[in-house]
Enzyme design. Sequence first.
Site, PDB file in Angstrom:
ATOM      1  CD  GLU A 172       8.458  -4.719  -6.845  1.00 40.86           C
ATOM      2  OE1 GLU A 172       7.246  -4.779  -7.038  1.00 40.86           O
ATOM      3  OE2 GLU A 172       8.985  -3.892  -6.090  1.00 40.86           O
ATOM      4  CD  GLU A 182       8.132   3.298  -4.444  1.00 40.89           C
ATOM      5  OE1 GLU A 182       7.604   3.072  -3.335  1.00 40.89           O
ATOM      6  OE2 GLU A 182       7.533   3.134  -5.523  1.00 40.89           O
ATOM      7  CB  SER A 192       2.891  -1.920 -14.406  1.00 49.15           C
ATOM      8  OG  SER A 192       3.421  -0.629 -14.198  1.00 49.15           O
ATOM      9  CG  HIS A 213       9.838  -1.002  -2.868  1.00 47.87           C
ATOM     10  ND1 HIS A 213       9.874   0.162  -3.608  1.00 47.87           N
ATOM     11  CD2 HIS A 213       8.782  -1.721  -3.338  1.00 47.87           C
ATOM     12  CE1 HIS A 213       8.883   0.141  -4.480  1.00 47.87           C
ATOM     13  NE2 HIS A 213       8.207  -0.991  -4.328  1.00 47.87           N
ATOM     14  N   GLY A 256       1.453  -2.984  -6.320  1.00 50.54           N
ATOM     15  CA  GLY A 256       1.428  -1.676  -5.678  1.00 50.54           C
ATOM     16  C   GLY A 256       0.080  -1.004  -5.903  1.00 50.54           C
ATOM     17  N   GLY A 257       0.033  -0.098  -6.885  1.00 50.86           N
ATOM     18  CA  GLY A 257      -1.148   0.732  -7.123  1.00 50.86           C
ATOM     19  C   GLY A 257      -2.461  -0.044  -7.172  1.00 50.86           C
ATOM     20  CD1 TRP A 283      -2.355  -1.825   0.132  1.00 46.88           C
ATOM     21  CD2 TRP A 283      -2.970  -1.272   2.220  1.00 46.88           C
ATOM     22  NE1 TRP A 283      -3.436  -2.609   0.469  1.00 46.88           N
ATOM     23  CE2 TRP A 283      -3.829  -2.288   1.745  1.00 46.88           C
ATOM     24  CE3 TRP A 283      -3.158  -0.770   3.504  1.00 46.88           C
ATOM     25  CZ2 TRP A 283      -4.865  -2.804   2.523  1.00 46.88           C
ATOM     26  CZ3 TRP A 283      -4.193  -1.287   4.277  1.00 46.88           C
ATOM     27  CH2 TRP A 283      -5.038  -2.289   3.787  1.00 46.88           C
TER      28      TRP A 283
HETATM   29  C1  PEP Z   1       5.714  -1.708  -6.236  1.00 47.55           C
HETATM   30  O1  PEP Z   1       5.977  -0.527  -5.998  1.00 47.55           O
HETATM   31  O2  PEP Z   1       6.195  -2.618  -5.554  1.00 47.55           O
HETATM   32  C2  PEP Z   1       4.804  -1.994  -7.332  1.00 47.55           C
HETATM   33  C3  PEP Z   1       4.756  -3.201  -7.782  1.00 47.55           C
HETATM   34  O3  PEP Z   1       4.063  -0.922  -7.793  1.00 47.55           O
HETATM   35  P1  PEP Z   1       3.012  -0.936  -9.004  1.00 47.55           P
HETATM   36  O4  PEP Z   1       2.237  -2.223  -8.944  1.00 47.55           O
HETATM   37  O5  PEP Z   1       2.152   0.259  -8.754  1.00 47.55           O
HETATM   38  O6  PEP Z   1       3.817  -0.829 -10.258  1.00 47.55           O
END
Ligand code: PEP
Length: 258
Positions: A174, A104, A219, A102, A240-241, A12
Site C-alpha cells: 500500500e 494510519e 485507491s 496499516h 478502503g473507501g 471499513w
Molecule cells: C487503505 O486505507 O487500506 C486503503 C486501501 O484505502 P483506499 O482504498 O481508500 O485508498
Amino acid sequence: MQLVRKLIVGNWKMNGTLPEAQSLIRQITADKPWPKNTDNPPLVVLCPSHPMIHPVAMMLDGYDWLTIGAQDCYTQDIGAFTGDVSAMILQSLGVKYCIVGHSERRRLHNETNQVIAQKILCCQKRQITPILCIGETIDERNKGATSAVLEQQLQESLNFEVTNVVSSLVVAYEPVWAIGTGKIPSKQEIIFAHQHIRKIIMQHHLYRRITPVILYGGSVKPDNAAEIVCGDGVDGLLVGGASLKASDFRNIIAACIQ
Ligand code: PEP
C-alpha cells in the site's frame, strides 16, 4: 494448472454505525456479485471496527465467499491494557484475518516495525492470518527508495523466532501516497513491487516454507480493479473507501473474476 483464489479485503476503518454496516452487508450479499458458473470465486474479508466484529461475523456465517477480519490487534494476549483488543479475543470472535501495520496506525499511533512484529506473532499464535501493510511515502518514492523501504519494513516486521507458529501470511503493498488520494502507481510499478516483496519473503529463513499472498491497496476503484488484479503476482486487493459503497465493492469483487 491450479487456479488461485483472489483475496479481497474491505477495510471499513472507523466508518458506519451498526445499522449502516448491517445494511451494507445486506446489499453486498443480495446475490453473488459475479456472473453464474464461476469456478473460482474470490474470498472476501470484511474488516469492521472492533465493536462490530461480532454482529458482522454473525451475518457472514454460512457464506463460503465471505469471512470476518479485524483492523488491528494489541501486542499482548491479556492484561491491564484499557481499550486494547488482543488476537486472543479476536480469535474467540471467529476472526480469521487481521490487518497489522496499516499506514494510519504507523502515522497516528507511532507504530514501529518492532511493534508490528509483535502483533504478527500474536496473530500467528492464534491462527489468525496477519495482513501486513507496507509501503513507501511520497518522499521515499521521490528519492527512489521504494525497494529499500519495503525491504526494511519486511525484514523488521517478520523478525520473530517463531518457526512453529508461522503458518500463513498476507502482505498488502500500500503506497502511502496512494491511500485515499485517487492516485495509483503504474501497473509495472505494482508488478515490480510485488515481485520484490515475494523475493524478500521467500528468502526469509522463517517464511520460505509458506506461500505468501500479496495484495495491492491504495485507491482501488471499480474502474481500475481489473487492470490491477490481473498484474503478474497480484493475488488480490485491499480496498478502503470503495468497500463502503455496496455497488462499488460488488463491482470490484466482480472484476477479480478472471
Ligand atoms: C487503505 O486505507 O487500506 C486503503 C486501501 O484505502 P483506499 O482504498 O481508500 O485508498
